[in-house]
Design an enzyme around this catalytic site. Structure first.
Site, PDB file in Angstrom:
ATOM      1  N   GLU A 237      29.445  43.513  43.919  1.00 34.33           N
ATOM      2  CA  GLU A 237      30.451  43.824  44.246  1.00 34.33           C
ATOM      3  C   GLU A 237      31.291  45.228  43.428  1.00 34.33           C
ATOM      4  OE1 GLU A 237      32.538  42.366  46.104  1.00 34.33           O
ATOM      5  OE2 GLU A 237      31.395  40.072  46.031  1.00 34.33           O
ATOM      6  N   CYS A 271      39.766  47.291  42.846  1.00 31.45           N
ATOM      7  CA  CYS A 271      38.680  48.017  43.907  1.00 31.45           C
ATOM      8  C   CYS A 271      39.428  47.774  45.358  1.00 31.45           C
ATOM      9  CB  CYS A 271      37.537  46.764  43.857  1.00 31.45           C
ATOM     10  SG  CYS A 271      38.082  45.167  43.789  1.00 31.45           S
TER      11      CYS A 271
END
Ligand code: NAD
Length: 510
Positions: A237, A271
Site C-alpha cells: 500500500e 495517502c
C-alpha cells in the site's frame, strides 16, 4: 512486549512535533532480535491458527473491548507522537474498532471453503480452502499510526496468523500500545519490533509467510528486492497523487468543501489526499472562490480540536516551501498560504491553494504529502481524464460531475484503485470495500473479504466421489494409450467454433 527489546544498545526517542517534548524511548532491535521474535510468533501461530474461526473472532472481540477501554491513553499517545489534534486520534480509534467489528462479522463467510466445478475431470469433487500463512509481517508508516495497522492486523489475525509488526520509528510508542491491545485476545497475537529501516529489512528477510507494507514507493522497491531472496509474497500500500475532477454541471460548493477536507485533513499527510484538482471552464471560477472561502475557515494550531496540526516529520515545512517556490518559479500562483507557521510551532505549514499549475510541475506529479492544493483549469472532461491518468500513482480518485451517469463514465476511465463519486476519501472508510492502488500506488488489497483472504494461502483440494474407482493418475501408464490422431480430432470436436467446424474435425476434414 518481548523482553528481547530491552537488550538492544541503541534507542529511538519519539518526540511530540508540536513542541519537541519527549514522548518516550524504544530500543532499536537488531536483526537477530527480530528473527527471535518471528520464531516466537510461530509458536503463537500454531495454537491460534488451529482455533475455530468462531473462537478467533470471540478473542478479537476482547481486543475490541481493550481498544475502547484504553482509548484515552492510546489517543493521547498517538496525538503526542504525531501532533494530530486529539479529535483526529479518536477518529483513528473509531476506524480501528469499525474494522475489527467488520472482521468479526464476515470472517467465517470469507473463509468458507468454496466448491468449484470439476470440468473435464470426472467423478471428483473439488473446492478451494483458505489456510493461514503462519506469521505475517507488517511494516507501517507514521501518518495513521493506528488506523493503518488496523487495516491489516484484525484481518490477518482472523485468518489465523500471528503478526510481527514494525511501526514507524516516528510513532513506535503507539505501535507498542497496539501490540498490548491485541494481548487481550489471550494470545501474543501482535509482537512489536521497534527500529528503523534496518529492523524493517530484518523483518522482510525473516521467516514470515507474507509481508504487508504500507509506506512510500521508494521503500517498497527496496523491500521487494529483499523479499525476492526468499520469494516472500507482499501486499503493498504505497503513496498516491489522487486526482479530483470537477465538471461544469457539478455541485461546486460540495466539490470545494470535499477538496479542502480531503487535501488538508491530517495536514495533507494522507495517502489518498486529493493532490491535484482538474476543473472544466464552466465550474472553474466558482470552484476556486469556494475553495478559498472554505480554506479561510480552517483553524490551524496545536489545540485538541483544531482542524490542522503540524507536519509529523522534521523538515517538512521547508520541503513544502520548496515545492511551492518551485511551482511559482514555473508560473503557478499562490492564492493563499504557501509558508511555514513558526509562530505556531516548528512543524506547521499553512493550508495552501495554488492555481495556474501545469501538469509537468513536481507539485502535480510527485507526492506532496502536505497541505497543498493545486487547481488546474482544463479544456474539457477529456483533458481532465487524460491528465488525471498521466501520473505514476493510481491510488484513489474523486469525481464531481453534472449527474450520476457522467460521474460513473468518468470514474470508469480513471486508472486508480478506487473512485469516490460526489465525495472524496470516503471509500477507505467502508470496511467491506477492498482498499489498494494500481501502478506505483501498490498491489494487493486490504479491507473487505479480499483483505482477509489476502492473508491466506489458497489450497485447492480435489477428492473422489467414488473412492473405489481406480484413481485417474493410476491410469497414466496402464491400458492402451489413445492414438494421437484421435486426440487431435477430439480437440477439434470439443473446442471447434460452430457445428460445421466440429463436424469437419470429426470427419478429419480439418
Ligand atoms: P517510508 O516508506 O519512509 O517508511 C515506512 C516504513 O518502512 C517505516 O516503518 C520504515 O521504518 C520502514 N522502512 C524504511 N526502510 C526500510 C527498509 N529498507 N526495509 C524495510 N522497512 C523499511 O514511509 P513513511 O514516510 O513512513 O510514510 C509515508 C508514505 O506512506 C507516503 O508515501 C504515503 O503515501 C504512504 N502511505 C500509503 C498508504 C496506503 O495505504 N496506500 C497509507 C499511508 C501512507
Amino acid at each position: 512486549m518481548s523482553a528481547l527489546a530491552t537488550v538492544s544498545e541503541r534507542e529511538i526517542r519519539s518526540f511530540d512535533p508540536r513542541d519537541g517534548s519527549l514522548v518516550g524511548t524504544v530500543p532499536v532491535m537488531t536483526p537477530p532480535e527480530v528473527h527471535e521474535t518471528v520464531a516466537a510468533a510461530h509458536g503463537t501461530a500454531a495454537t491460534w491458527g488451529a482455533l475455530d474461526v468462531r473462537d478467533r473472532c470471540h478473542a478479537l472481540l476482547r481486543v475490541r473491548q481493550a481498544l475502547v477501554d484504553r482509548a484515552r491513553p492510546i489517543a493521547e499517545t498517538l496525538s503526542a507522537e504525531t501532533g494530530k489534534p486529539l479529535t483526529d486520534a479518536y477518529f483513528e480509534i473509531l476506524a480501528g474498532a469499525t474494522l475489527l467489528t467488520y472482521v468479526v462479522r464476515v470472517t467465517r463467510r470469507a473463509l468458507r471453503p468454496r466448491r468449484v466445478p470439476t470440468g473435464p475431470i470426472w467423478g471428483k469433487r473439488a473446492w478451494v480452502e483458505y489456510a493461514p500463512y503462519g506469521v505475517v509481517g507488517m511494516i507501517s508508516p507514521w501518518n495513521y499510526p493506528l488506523g493503518i495497522p488496523f487495516q491489516v492486523l484484525p484481518f490477518a489475525a482472523a485468518a489465523g496468523n500471528a503478526i510481527v509488526m514494525k511501526p514507524s520509528e516516528l510513532t513506535p510508542i503507539t505501535g507498542r500500545l497496539i501490540g498490548e491491545v491485541f494481548d487481550a485476545s489471550g494470545h501474543e497475537l501482535v509482537r512489536v519490533v521497534t527500529g528503523e529501516g534496518e529492523t524493517g529489512e530484518a523483518l522482510v528477510r525473516s521467516d514470515i509467510g507474507k509481508l504487508a507494507f504500507t509506506g512510500s514507493a521508494a521503500t517498497a522497491r527496496r523491500i521487494l528486492a529483499a523479499a525476492a531472496d526468499n520469494l516472500t509474497p507482499v501486499v503493498m500500500e504505497l503513496g498516491g497523487k489522487d486526482p479530483m475532477i470537477v465538471t461544469d454541471g457539478a455541485d461546486v460548493a460540495n466539490a470545494a468543501r470535499s477538496a479542502v477536507g480531503a487535501t488538508f485533513s491530517n495536514a495533507g499527510q494522507t495517502c489518498m489526499a486529493v493532490e491535484r484538482v482538474f476543473v472544466t471552464p464552466g465550474a472553474y471560477d466558482r470552484f476556486v472562490d469556494a475553495v478559498l472561502a472554505e480554506t479561510a475557515r480552517i483553524r490551524q494550531g496545536p489545540g485538541a480540536v483544531d482542524h490542522l496540526g503540524p507536519m509529523i516529520q522534521a523538515g517538512q515545512p521547508e520541503r513544502l516551501e520548496w515545492v511551492v517556490r518551485d511551482a511559482v518559479g514555473q508560473g503557478a500562483r499562490v492564492l493563499t498560504g504557501g509558508r511555514p507557521r513558526p509562530d505556531l510551532g516548528e512543524s506547521y505549514f499553512e493550508p495552501t491553494v495554488l492555481t495556474d499549475v501545469t501538469p509537468a510541475m513536481p507539485v502535480m506529479q510527485d507526492e506532496t504529502f502536505g497541505p497543498v492544493l493545486p487547481v488546474m483549469k482544463v479544456r474539457d472532461v477529456e483533458e481532465a481524464v487524460q491528465l488525471a491518468n498521466d501520473c505514476d500513482y493510481g491510488l484513489s480518485s474523486s469525481v464531481f460531475a453534472a449527474d450520476r451517469a457522467e460521474a460513473r463514465a468518468i470514474a470508469s476511465r480513471l486508472v486508480t484503485g478506487g473512485a469516490n463519486l460526489d465525495d472524496a476519501l470516503v471509500g477507505s472508510g467502508i470496511p467491506a470495500l477492498p482498499f489498494g492502488g494500481v501502478k506505483d500506488s501498490g498491489f494487493g488489497r486490504l479491507q473487505g473479504e479480499e483483505g482477509i483472504r489476502e492473508f491466506c494461502r489458497v489450497r485447492s483440494v480435489v477428492e473422489s466421489r467414488f473412492p473405489r474407482i481406480p484413481p485417474l493418475a493410476a491410469s497414466m501408464f496402464t491400458g492402451n494409450r489413445p492414438d494421437p490422431e484421435l486426440l487431435r480430432r477430439a480437440a477439434g470436436v470439443l473446442f471447434g467454433t460452430g457445428v460445421r467446424n466440429r463436424v469437419d474435425a470429426l470427419l478429419g476434414r480439418r
